[in-house]
Design a protein around this motif. Structure first.
Motif, short mmCIF file in Angstrom:
data_model
loop_
_atom_site.label_atom_id
_atom_site.label_comp_id
_atom_site.label_asym_id
_atom_site.label_seq_id
_atom_site.Cartn_x
_atom_site.Cartn_y
_atom_site.Cartn_z
N ASP A 1 0.83 -1.21 0.00
CA ASP A 1 0.00 0.00 0.00
C ASP A 1 0.86 1.26 0.00
O ASP A 1 0.62 2.20 -0.75
N LEU A 2 1.87 1.27 0.88
CA LEU A 2 2.76 2.44 0.96
C LEU A 2 3.54 2.62 -0.35
O LEU A 2 3.66 3.73 -0.86
N ARG A 3 4.07 1.54 -0.86
CA ARG A 3 4.85 1.59 -2.11
C ARG A 3 4.04 2.19 -3.25
O ARG A 3 4.53 3.00 -4.03
N ASP A 4 2.77 1.80 -3.33
CA ASP A 4 1.93 2.24 -4.44
C ASP A 4 1.37 3.65 -4.26
O ASP A 4 0.97 4.28 -5.24
N ARG A 5 1.36 4.16 -3.02
CA ARG A 5 0.71 5.46 -2.77
C ARG A 5 1.65 6.56 -2.31
O ARG A 5 1.27 7.73 -2.38
N ALA A 6 2.81 6.23 -1.80
CA ALA A 6 3.71 7.25 -1.26
C ALA A 6 4.16 8.20 -2.37
O ALA A 6 4.50 7.77 -3.47
N GLN A 7 4.16 9.50 -2.08
CA GLN A 7 4.52 10.49 -3.08
C GLN A 7 5.80 11.24 -2.75
O GLN A 7 6.32 11.96 -3.60
N SER A 8 6.32 11.09 -1.54
CA SER A 8 7.54 11.79 -1.16
C SER A 8 8.79 10.97 -1.41
O SER A 8 9.90 11.44 -1.18
N PHE A 9 8.60 9.72 -1.85
CA PHE A 9 9.73 8.82 -2.04
C PHE A 9 9.94 8.48 -3.51
O PHE A 9 8.99 8.33 -4.28
N GLU A 10 11.21 8.35 -3.86
CA GLU A 10 11.59 7.84 -5.17
C GLU A 10 11.09 6.41 -5.31
O GLU A 10 10.73 5.95 -6.38
N GLY A 11 11.10 5.70 -4.21
CA GLY A 11 10.64 4.31 -4.17
C GLY A 11 10.76 3.76 -2.77
O GLY A 11 11.45 4.33 -1.92
N LEU A 12 10.08 2.65 -2.53
CA LEU A 12 10.16 1.93 -1.25
C LEU A 12 10.49 0.48 -1.54
O LEU A 12 9.98 -0.10 -2.50
N ALA A 13 11.35 -0.10 -0.73
CA ALA A 13 11.72 -1.51 -0.88
C ALA A 13 11.51 -2.22 0.45
O ALA A 13 11.59 -1.60 1.51
N ALA A 14 11.24 -3.51 0.40
CA ALA A 14 11.05 -4.31 1.60
C ALA A 14 12.12 -5.39 1.66
O ALA A 14 12.61 -5.86 0.63
N LEU A 15 12.49 -5.77 2.89
CA LEU A 15 13.50 -6.80 3.08
C LEU A 15 13.24 -7.58 4.35
O LEU A 15 12.58 -7.09 5.27
N ASP A 16 13.76 -8.78 4.39
CA ASP A 16 13.58 -9.66 5.54
C ASP A 16 14.80 -10.57 5.64
O ASP A 16 15.20 -11.19 4.66
N GLY A 17 15.40 -10.63 6.83
CA GLY A 17 16.57 -11.48 7.04
C GLY A 17 16.18 -12.92 7.28
O GLY A 17 15.09 -13.22 7.77
N MET A 18 17.09 -13.83 6.94
CA MET A 18 16.85 -15.26 7.15
C MET A 18 18.17 -16.03 7.21
O MET A 18 19.20 -15.54 6.74
N ILE A 19 18.12 -17.19 7.81
CA ILE A 19 19.26 -18.11 7.81
C ILE A 19 18.91 -19.26 6.88
O ILE A 19 17.83 -19.84 6.98
N ALA A 20 19.81 -19.59 5.98
CA ALA A 20 19.60 -20.72 5.08
C ALA A 20 20.91 -21.48 4.92
O ALA A 20 21.99 -20.88 4.98
N GLY A 21 20.80 -22.77 4.74
CA GLY A 21 21.99 -23.58 4.47
C GLY A 21 22.42 -23.37 3.03
O GLY A 21 21.62 -23.56 2.11
N LEU A 22 23.67 -22.95 2.82
CA LEU A 22 24.17 -22.66 1.48
C LEU A 22 25.19 -23.71 1.07
O LEU A 22 26.12 -24.01 1.83
N SER A 23 25.03 -24.29 -0.11
CA SER A 23 26.00 -25.25 -0.64
C SER A 23 25.99 -25.18 -2.16
O SER A 23 25.03 -24.69 -2.76
N LEU A 24 27.04 -25.67 -2.74
CA LEU A 24 27.14 -25.66 -4.20
C LEU A 24 26.40 -26.85 -4.81
O LEU A 24 25.78 -26.74 -5.85
N ARG A 25 26.46 -27.99 -4.11
CA ARG A 25 25.85 -29.21 -4.66
C ARG A 25 24.99 -29.90 -3.59
O ARG A 25 25.16 -29.69 -2.40
N ARG A 26 24.13 -30.78 -4.06
CA ARG A 26 23.25 -31.54 -3.16
C ARG A 26 24.04 -32.42 -2.20
O ARG A 26 23.66 -32.60 -1.04
N ASP A 27 25.16 -32.99 -2.66
CA ASP A 27 25.92 -33.93 -1.83
C ASP A 27 26.94 -33.24 -0.92
O ASP A 27 27.73 -33.90 -0.28
N GLU A 28 26.91 -31.94 -0.86
CA GLU A 28 27.89 -31.17 -0.08
C GLU A 28 27.21 -30.67 1.19
O GLU A 28 26.06 -30.26 1.17
#
Length: 197
Positions: free
Chosen positions: A39-66
């Motif tokens: 709602d804010l992103r679509d209606r705000a007039q004082s901003f060049e733009g608005l972005a949303a973000l959310d932190g998370m923990i994820a297991g990172l690997s290159l391959r399935r067997d790693e």
């Protein structure tokens, strides 16, 4: 010194956190729901733009067997990087279509340091598949060196589209992007040049 040092992005002073308050103004919420953000992103007039973000923990690997390493990352709206006025070191950022359907577009942007330290600064990384929490994601870009996102304190190792939150975060409700009572998204905006604080 860390608090007052500007973020390593162009025009950092124009970047603002957008927070919610109760009608009395007594309680403040740093996080907003996704529908409130939209709602804010679509209606705000004082901003060049608005972005949303959310932190998370994820297991990172290159391959399935790693073995996967628990890694901090962020889910961000497709306009996040453009709003911060940064260019990718390799590849591209997310496109708007990759941030429209929950769970559909498994694409990832790697932090420069992650690319260098875990993938040997391989210039052919764009287009390759890596795994986040056991799921296959296609690398579409690498962030510029020294980029810390919208925060000094915790630097993400990777970025995924906001629509991948429920896919990667077991604690997120499956319909989190539709629920107004699920307030977990940080919203940042860039003031227009002719708008005062």
């Amino acid at each position: 010194g860390l608090i007052f040092r500007p973020l390593p992005i162009p025009d950092a002073s124009g970047l603002m956190d957008v927070i919610g308050t109760t009608p009395t103004g007594e309680d403040r919420n740093i996080e907003l729901s996704y529908p409130d953000y939209a709602d804010l992103r679509d209606r705000a007039q004082s901003f060049e733009g608005l972005a949303a973000l959310d932190g998370m923990i994820a297991g990172l690997s290159l391959r399935r067997d790693e073995p996967a390493q628990g890694t901090f990352g962020q889910a961000v709206s497709a306009n996040f990087f453009d709003l911060l006025h940064v260019r990718p070191a390799l590849g591209r950022w997310f496109v708007a279509d990759e941030d429209r359907v929950a769970g559909r577009d498994a694409v990832v942007v790697l932090a420069y340091e992650t690319w260098r330290e875990q993938f040997g600064a391989d210039s052919a990384i764009v287009g390759r598949e890596i795994r986040l929490s056991g799921q296959a994601f296609t690398v579409v870009g690498v962030a510029p060196e020294g980029f810390t996102g919208a925060d000094h304190f915790v630097t993400p190792a990777f970025y995924v589209p906001l629509t991948m939150v429920a896919t990667l975060d077991a604690d997120a409700a499956s319909a989190i992007l539709e629920q107004r009572d699920q307030r977990r998204f940080r919203v940042v905006g860039r003031l227009k040049s002719d708008a005062s604080l």
